[in-house]
Scaffold this motif. Sequence first.
Motif, PDB file in Angstrom:
ATOM      1  N   ALA A 606       0.732  -1.375   0.133  1.00  0.00           N
ATOM      2  CA  ALA A 606       0.101  -0.156  -0.006  1.00  0.00           C
ATOM      3  C   ALA A 606       0.824   1.411   0.109  1.00  0.00           C
ATOM      4  O   ALA A 606       0.769   2.323  -0.700  1.00  0.00           O
ATOM      5  N   GLU A 607       1.844   1.504   0.724  1.00  0.00           N
ATOM      6  CA  GLU A 607       3.003   2.304   0.865  1.00  0.00           C
ATOM      7  C   GLU A 607       3.565   2.636  -0.577  1.00  0.00           C
ATOM      8  O   GLU A 607       3.775   3.655  -1.131  1.00  0.00           O
ATOM      9  N   ARG A 608       3.875   1.538  -1.252  1.00  0.00           N
ATOM     10  CA  ARG A 608       4.481   1.572  -2.626  1.00  0.00           C
ATOM     11  C   ARG A 608       3.459   2.257  -3.523  1.00  0.00           C
ATOM     12  O   ARG A 608       3.727   2.862  -4.606  1.00  0.00           O
ATOM     13  N   GLY A 609       2.199   1.640  -3.454  1.00  0.00           N
ATOM     14  CA  GLY A 609       1.136   2.113  -4.207  1.00  0.00           C
ATOM     15  C   GLY A 609       1.097   3.589  -4.003  1.00  0.00           C
ATOM     16  O   GLY A 609       0.735   4.322  -5.009  1.00  0.00           O
ATOM     17  N   MET A 610       1.157   4.009  -2.937  1.00  0.00           N
ATOM     18  CA  MET A 610       0.721   5.427  -2.741  1.00  0.00           C
ATOM     19  C   MET A 610       2.222   6.248  -3.324  1.00  0.00           C
ATOM     20  O   MET A 610       1.801   7.350  -3.689  1.00  0.00           O
ATOM     21  N   GLU A 611       3.154   5.851  -3.408  1.00  0.00           N
ATOM     22  CA  GLU A 611       4.407   6.474  -3.742  1.00  0.00           C
ATOM     23  C   GLU A 611       4.094   6.496  -5.395  1.00  0.00           C
ATOM     24  O   GLU A 611       4.468   7.689  -6.049  1.00  0.00           O
ATOM     25  N   GLN A 612       4.173   5.649  -5.962  1.00  0.00           N
ATOM     26  CA  GLN A 612       3.538   5.319  -7.460  1.00  0.00           C
ATOM     27  C   GLN A 612       2.462   6.420  -7.695  1.00  0.00           C
ATOM     28  O   GLN A 612       2.403   7.272  -8.736  1.00  0.00           O
TER      29      GLN A 612
END
Length: 801
Positions: A606-612
């Motif tokens: 989820a945190e990586r998706g937020m960064e993307q």
Amino acid sequence: MEPTSRVRDMGRFFRLPGRWTRRQKGRFYRNSLMLILLIASIPGLITGIVMYGLVVNQMEKEFNQMHQNQIENRARNVDDQLAYLEMTLSHWAFEPRFGNALRTLDFVYFFKETQEIVTTLYVLQGSHPLIQSAQLYLKEPQPTVFNREYNELKDETQIEAYDRYLSMGNHVYWTDWISGQQDTVQSLTSNPSLLHTGASDALVLVHKIPGESVKPFGALIITLDNSKIASLLKTLTPYDEGLTFLMDAEGNTLITGNTDAGAKDSVFEQQLKDAVALNKDSHSFLFKYEDQTYSVSSGSLSRIDADWTYVSAAPLTSVTSPVKLVSKIIVMASIGSLVLGLLLSWFASRRIYSPVARMVHLLTPGRNEVSTDVKLDEFQLLEQHWNELTSDRLTAHRQLQEQLPHLRDSFVLQLVQGHLYAYNEQDLRRRMTNLGFEVEGQQFLLLQMYFTGHVTLRERFGSRDTGLITFAAVNIIEEVAKGYFSQISVMNFHDLSSAMLIIAPEKDSLKPQALLWGEELMEVIHRTLKMQVTVVVSRPAATLQELPGLFVEMEQAVVYRSVEVGSQILDLDDEQCFSQMEGATYPLGLERDFIQVLRLGKRDEAERGMEQFLTEVTRTDSTEFQVQQMMLQLLGSIQHVMLQTGVIPYQLFGGCNMYERLSSIREPAQMMQWMKEKVIRPYMQEIELRSQEPLKQVVERTMQYIDDNYSNDISLEACADLEQMTPYALSKAFKQISGMNFIDYLTQVRMENAKKLLRETSMRINDVASAVGYQHSYFNRIFKKQEGSTPSQYRDQWFTS
């Protein structure tokens, strides 16, 4: 010099017969002295009489002119009060809450919005002391009146009366109701809730809403307090006698300052109107009425829909009576000087030392005379006190000079933020001059600086160092500005932003110079603090009253900065800086992927998706405003997922307004950090806690089983069999939920019960061990290990303490 010596000296100037006695000579000298003082006082008496006879007329004219100027100043105050009312009502009329949304709003269902409208009317009513009441009338969706409460109109007479406000006048207009239509008046006078129906009533200011619409469906109605308006008009005639009133362009009286006026005053008022019409080219003239001369002043008050005329008539005797009184005082003072001269002849015999003694007495309270053992004489003592007072004055002056920069900065900050709106331009310039600014013949320019890149400097600055960073940046701004401008004032907002006011001569090209300064500032800030800065440059202002409006424009303009660019300059005169970027689109696909992993509780993904998602948002050279709007939309989607999974955002975030918090963040990196720490991680923790709920129930049952059966042989394997789990799974769950191992908890329960038996009973140690499920030898060892003493020692210590 003593009186007797003075009399002896006068003998040199007068030849007296040698046969006169000493007593006769003394009487002669005293009479001669009184005659000299009398002759010396006659010129003052003559001067007073001449001033009374010749100068009174000229002084009357000057006092009359002063009176006229005073009336004009007070009339401007009345005009400012009414203009402020018009501006205030226009401001509220353009509020979004009074927009087209009210046309279809169900006020009964949306009671919160209804309550907000009533509260807003309360605020509007209390915004100015002249306002008696504030009402909102809406024709659509159904005739409704908001004042102290919400009222739906059913009576056709009332509806017709309020519809008049929508049909008559311009979009904004003044009225005293429809006093010319007597049939409507008679039908409405019985209802006290309706507005005014007579020309003697208070004024009403109406603004149709929506403010920007050409087809209004409602109106904001402000009713002024008749008594307060009358009191305000009364200031135009600052005497108990006289008459003052307002009239419209047709000569109709709008309101009068004489609330108890009778028929006699009505005749006087009509004659004044005729005199004003005859002397319309003159704003002041003399008018005779019933053997009395009045000083009449008149002028125009330009209202938003018409021109009004104020008329003030004051008896000339009220204006000039102080002059005659002063002239009489001059004559009386001249006579008094004669008497004073006679008294001075008596006090002239006193020593010249008396004023010095009084001065010494003032400087040394409680002492009437200087004692003989004092080393300093009187003049030395006066000199000493003078030096002390001079030193105190210099100290106070130095302290004032030290505080002057803070006073300057505080005043400029209040001016720019709009807290000094009540002051006119002359007052502001005078106060600026008193603070050491040169403002005459000058132009003004505002610059606002926003510092970004703080999140990327974790190794240099902490999250709480924003005030320190802003302080350092402000010092840099002052140092760089010294080489460009002669008069500046830098404002520190302590939130990674600051502003600067530049004062320069009107002939200077201030804007290009400010842009050059901004380029150098960006370079210095980047080189020194390793941060970026956005400089917003306003338009040059000719008056100080323009600065608050420019400051608001600058705060609104900063959202147009590009989030990809580091340091940049935004010029309010450059429209290209504020054009919307067409390429900024909302990444719906990335949002779906992010929401999916969020539902599954995968924190890292989820945190990586937020960064993307944030990378895609800032990839197309988006502005700060666009990035904030997209992040706000994503926050709404996240809260929707929370509600679907049974998590209430209001409870999860502690009642915090997350939209407001997110809107206050400018940097994308800081937005990313905030979303991870304040939104994603709390939600994931809540999901993990909910997933542990079945294990929590298992552990609680196991702990209750231990509490009930601690005296028996209990093992981890037996408890696991009861819960149909493996011993390893139960041990792991027990440690995770309770915070201690299974054996540690069992030992703690047994030790607590053992200590209770040792304290409260006389059982033998072997019996106590058996009662808590231990053998005697093992019980002694484990008790000493846990408590630091043997069971016998513990019992002895308990009973001896």
